[in-house]
Design a protein around this motif. Structure first.
Motif, PDB file in Angstrom:
ATOM      1  N   GLY A   1      24.028  41.356 -42.741  1.00 26.44           N
ATOM      2  CA  GLY A   1      22.782  41.574 -42.008  1.00 26.44           C
ATOM      3  C   GLY A   1      22.127  42.893 -42.365  1.00 26.44           C
ATOM      4  N   LEU A   2      20.822  42.926 -42.276  1.00 29.56           N
ATOM      5  CA  LEU A   2      20.043  44.134 -42.542  1.00 29.56           C
ATOM      6  C   LEU A   2      18.993  44.255 -41.455  1.00 29.56           C
ATOM      7  N   ASP A   3      18.987  45.393 -40.737  1.00 32.29           N
ATOM      8  CA  ASP A   3      18.034  45.616 -39.650  1.00 32.29           C
ATOM      9  C   ASP A   3      17.209  46.859 -39.949  1.00 32.29           C
ATOM     10  N   ALA A   4      15.939  46.820 -39.607  1.00 38.16           N
ATOM     11  CA  ALA A   4      15.037  47.952 -39.837  1.00 38.16           C
ATOM     12  C   ALA A   4      14.174  48.168 -38.602  1.00 38.16           C
ATOM     13  N   ASP A   5      13.963  49.445 -38.276  1.00 31.14           N
ATOM     14  CA  ASP A   5      13.078  49.821 -37.162  1.00 31.14           C
ATOM     15  C   ASP A   5      12.147  50.922 -37.644  1.00 31.14           C
ATOM     16  N   TRP A   6      10.906  50.835 -37.198  1.00 35.19           N
ATOM     17  CA  TRP A   6       9.925  51.844 -37.608  1.00 35.19           C
ATOM     18  C   TRP A   6       8.981  52.121 -36.453  1.00 35.19           C
ATOM     19  N   GLN A   7       8.915  53.388 -36.081  1.00 35.80           N
ATOM     20  CA  GLN A   7       7.950  53.822 -35.072  1.00 35.80           C
ATOM     21  C   GLN A   7       6.707  54.283 -35.833  1.00 35.80           C
ATOM     22  N   VAL A   8       5.678  53.467 -35.819  1.00 39.30           N
ATOM     23  CA  VAL A   8       4.482  53.744 -36.616  1.00 39.30           C
ATOM     24  C   VAL A   8       3.751  54.957 -36.035  1.00 39.30           C
ATOM     25  N   ASP A   9       3.437  55.900 -36.889  1.00 42.08           N
ATOM     26  CA  ASP A   9       2.771  57.138 -36.453  1.00 42.08           C
ATOM     27  C   ASP A   9       1.260  56.907 -36.376  1.00 42.08           C
ATOM     28  N   LEU A  10       0.853  56.100 -35.386  1.00 41.92           N
ATOM     29  CA  LEU A  10      -0.555  55.707 -35.297  1.00 41.92           C
ATOM     30  C   LEU A  10      -1.495  56.890 -35.132  1.00 41.92           C
TER      31      LEU A  10
ATOM     32  N   GLN B   1       1.676  61.701 -27.349  1.00 42.32           N
ATOM     33  CA  GLN B   1       2.516  61.022 -26.367  1.00 42.32           C
ATOM     34  C   GLN B   1       1.714  60.397 -25.239  1.00 42.32           C
ATOM     35  N   LEU B   2       0.426  60.754 -25.122  1.00 44.79           N
ATOM     36  CA  LEU B   2      -0.438  60.135 -24.127  1.00 44.79           C
ATOM     37  C   LEU B   2      -0.983  58.785 -24.586  1.00 44.79           C
ATOM     38  N   LEU B   3      -0.872  58.499 -25.874  1.00 44.70           N
ATOM     39  CA  LEU B   3      -1.522  57.328 -26.473  1.00 44.70           C
ATOM     40  C   LEU B   3      -0.515  56.213 -26.723  1.00 44.70           C
ATOM     41  N   PRO B   4      -1.000  54.993 -26.980  1.00 42.26           N
ATOM     42  CA  PRO B   4      -0.079  53.866 -27.221  1.00 42.26           C
ATOM     43  C   PRO B   4       0.799  54.103 -28.435  1.00 42.26           C
ATOM     44  N   SER B   5       1.970  53.504 -28.419  1.00 42.55           N
ATOM     45  CA  SER B   5       2.896  53.596 -29.542  1.00 42.55           C
ATOM     46  C   SER B   5       3.169  52.202 -30.075  1.00 42.55           C
ATOM     47  N   LEU B   6       3.258  52.123 -31.377  1.00 43.95           N
ATOM     48  CA  LEU B   6       3.498  50.849 -32.052  1.00 43.95           C
ATOM     49  C   LEU B   6       4.822  50.934 -32.785  1.00 43.95           C
ATOM     50  N   SER B   7       5.670  49.945 -32.548  1.00 44.87           N
ATOM     51  CA  SER B   7       6.960  49.910 -33.230  1.00 44.87           C
ATOM     52  C   SER B   7       7.106  48.577 -33.954  1.00 44.87           C
ATOM     53  N   LEU B   8       7.729  48.624 -35.092  1.00 45.79           N
ATOM     54  CA  LEU B   8       8.021  47.442 -35.882  1.00 45.79           C
ATOM     55  C   LEU B   8       9.529  47.339 -36.063  1.00 45.79           C
ATOM     56  N   SER B   9      10.034  46.132 -35.971  1.00 46.61           N
ATOM     57  CA  SER B   9      11.454  45.909 -36.233  1.00 46.61           C
ATOM     58  C   SER B   9      11.621  44.602 -36.987  1.00 46.61           C
ATOM     59  N   GLY B  10      12.561  44.574 -37.840  1.00 45.04           N
ATOM     60  CA  GLY B  10      12.801  43.361 -38.615  1.00 45.04           C
ATOM     61  C   GLY B  10      14.256  43.242 -38.978  1.00 45.04           C
ATOM     62  N   SER B  11      14.643  42.044 -39.359  1.00 41.39           N
ATOM     63  CA  SER B  11      16.034  41.841 -39.744  1.00 41.39           C
ATOM     64  C   SER B  11      16.115  40.744 -40.792  1.00 41.39           C
TER      65      SER B  11
ATOM     66  N   LEU C   1       3.804  46.951 -28.914  1.00 41.16           N
ATOM     67  CA  LEU C   1       2.848  47.989 -28.534  1.00 41.16           C
ATOM     68  C   LEU C   1       3.131  48.378 -27.094  1.00 41.16           C
ATOM     69  N   SER C   2       3.287  49.661 -26.857  1.00 41.82           N
ATOM     70  CA  SER C   2       3.606  50.110 -25.505  1.00 41.82           C
ATOM     71  C   SER C   2       2.720  51.292 -25.133  1.00 41.82           C
ATOM     72  N   GLN C   3       2.518  51.428 -23.836  1.00 42.99           N
ATOM     73  CA  GLN C   3       1.678  52.508 -23.310  1.00 42.99           C
ATOM     74  C   GLN C   3       2.226  52.923 -21.948  1.00 42.99           C
ATOM     75  N   ILE C   4       2.444  54.201 -21.774  1.00 40.60           N
ATOM     76  CA  ILE C   4       2.873  54.698 -20.470  1.00 40.60           C
ATOM     77  C   ILE C   4       1.686  54.611 -19.512  1.00 40.60           C
ATOM     78  N   LEU C   5       1.895  53.930 -18.402  1.00 43.82           N
ATOM     79  CA  LEU C   5       0.828  53.768 -17.414  1.00 43.82           C
ATOM     80  C   LEU C   5       0.893  54.820 -16.316  1.00 43.82           C
ATOM     81  N   PHE C   6       2.092  55.225 -15.978  1.00 52.18           N
ATOM     82  CA  PHE C   6       2.218  56.245 -14.925  1.00 52.18           C
ATOM     83  C   PHE C   6       3.508  57.031 -15.155  1.00 52.18           C
TER      84      PHE C   6
END
Length: 468
Positions: free
Chosen positions: A127-136, A305-315, A338-343
């Motif tokens: 198996g091969l797994d990859a994760d990437w936190q895109v620096d939007l 850190q106030l803005l949305p974050s995008l992450s990619l993962s694959g395997s 895609l995630s965003q802190i609401l509070f």
């Protein structure tokens, strides 16, 4: 399917790299922004001798001093510690840059299935797994920017340690030679005073003087002899400090410095250059400027850190009952989130405000460092001028006191003056001799102070990317 995934990854990577980084872009302050004076108050307009500044101690023309400085640069433990901190800062920059890239992990498994009363079977999987936190929004890029500025500041801190060690070493060397000369003066004075004591005793025995002369001569001799142990203590303290600065245990390491040598003669006609030169040459100023750049970049880190974050993962994975069939069928998956802190109770917004305050403080510290550096140069220029004037007058006073003492000895031996007059004149000679020696040392130390204020001694140092 793999081509579609590959295209998607390339597209997202391009978008990330092309996007603008949040937060303010750092702009170095100009001389006009800092309101620097055009010249120093002594009115000098000569250009700074940068080549001489780099190895300024060599201008004392003292080979023993040159060897000590070169050793201290190589092995001094404060410098070694600063070098270790620089290596740590370089690794921190690498770690910050790694956040811009995906993380990839691999796995493999092999097993044997045992069936009771049946046929056993094997199983294999890869198996091969990859994760990437895109620096939007460039938060990670701002973190790299801050790390690089921290690394540069640490490099300049190393340079600051180096020039401080050089200045301290030269200072202790001058103080050693001064103490040796003062010891020689005291021992020479003891010789004269012992002769005076013998003469006074002879005159008392001959009925030519009262016993008061003998006791005065005895008192004067004892007081001078009493000063010698203190001078020897100063010599030993200077030797011990020099040993530590050159990373050696006090004692035998400095035996070569124990023979008496003259106080090193300082160079003359030193050009301080212009205030802008000082800011360029002083590592503490450049370190403070890099601290400001790092603090500015961290505003962007906090804003991202106030803005949305995008992450990619694959395997990618495969399994088979035999190793030969592992690559017959390969399955893969790709997910985007895609995630965003609401509070968060205002925590992230508070971090942005806190980082802006830190940048304001860093700017104030930068300006304070500039003012302090200019003050150091101005004080050093005055010290050099004053030491030169004082030494010239003390040389005249020493010559006059020596002539007076010679005449007074002749007159006392001939009975033409009393011992009190001779005692006062010889005390004046001892004082003027010590003052002249101290003034010559002060001339050398004032030059050390000036070169230290100008930031001399690190210009040839390997900075490896500190921006020098």
């Amino acid at each position: 399917m793999s081509e579609r995934y590959g295209s998607l990854i390339v597209l997202l990577a391009s978008a990330s790299l092309a996007s603008c980084s949040v937060g303010p872009d750092y702009r170095p302050a100009t001389s006009g922004d800092l309101a620097l004076p055009s010249t120093y108050s002594d009115g000098s307009v000569a250009a700074l001798d940068e080549a001489g500044l780099a190895s300024w101690w060599k201008r004392f023309n003292d080979p023993a001093l040159d060897r000590l400085v070169e050793r201290a640069i190589s092995v001094n433990l404060d410098i070694v510690q600063a070098q270790a901190r620089l290596r740590q800062a370089r690794e921190a920059t690498i770690q910050a840059g790694a956040d811009l890239l995906p993380t990839v992990s691999g796995s493999g498994r092999a097993g044997r299935n045992v069936v009771i009363n049946g046929k056993d079977s094997s199983s294999f999987s890869l198996g091969l797994d990859a994760d990437w936190q895109v620096d939007l929004f460039g938060g990670n890029r701002r973190a790299v920017e801050a790390a690089r500025a921290d690394e540069a500041a640490t490099g300049y801190d190393l340079a600051g340690v180096r020039i401080a060690i050089i200045a301290e070493l030269v200072t202790n060397y001058v103080q050693l030679r001064l103490a040796q000369e003062q010891l020689a003066i005291a021992q020479s004075t003891v010789g004269y005073q012992r002769d005076n004591y013998d003469i006074a005793r002879w005159r008392v025995q001959a009925g030519l003087a009262s016993s008061l002369d003998e006791q005065q001569a005895r008192t004067q001799l004892a007081q001078t002899e009493a000063s010698i142990p203190e001078i020897r203590t100063g010599i030993r303290n200077a030797l011990n400090r020099i040993a530590v600065l050159t990373a050696e245990a006090p004692g035998a390491a400095t035996a070569a410095l124990e023979p008496v040598a003259p106080i090193p003669a300082p160079p003359t006609g030193i050009a301080a250059g212009f205030p802008a030169d000082t800011l360029r040459q002083r590592p503490d100023v450049r370190s403070s400027e890099r601290d400001l750049a790092a603090a500015t970049a961290r505003i962007g880190v906090a804003q991202a850190q106030l803005l949305p974050s995008l992450s990619l993962s694959g395997s990618l994975g495969t399994s088979a009952l035999t190793t030969g069939g592992l690559f017959d069928t390969i399955a893969g998956s790709l997910f985007a989130g895609l995630s965003q802190i609401l509070f968060d109770g205002g925590a992230r917004a508070s971090r942005v405000r806190a980082q802006r305050a830190a940048a304001d403080g860093a700017f104030a510290a930068y300006r304070q460092t500039i003012l302090t550096s200019l003050e150091d140069v101005e004080n050093a220029l005055v010290a050099v001028s004053s030491a030169d004037e004082r030494s010239a007058q003390l040389a005249i006073a020493r010559e006059a006191a020596n002539n007076s003492a010679f005449l007074a000895r002749l007159q006392y031996q001939s009975g033409l003056t009393d011992f009190q007059t001779l005692s006062n004149i010889e005390t004046s000679l001892l004082s003027s001799s010590n003052s002249l020696a101290s003034s010559r040392a002060a001339q050398a130390l004032a030059v050390v102070q000036l070169y230290n204020a100008l930031g001399g001694g690190w210009q040839t140092m390997e900075t490896n990317g500190t921006g020098a």
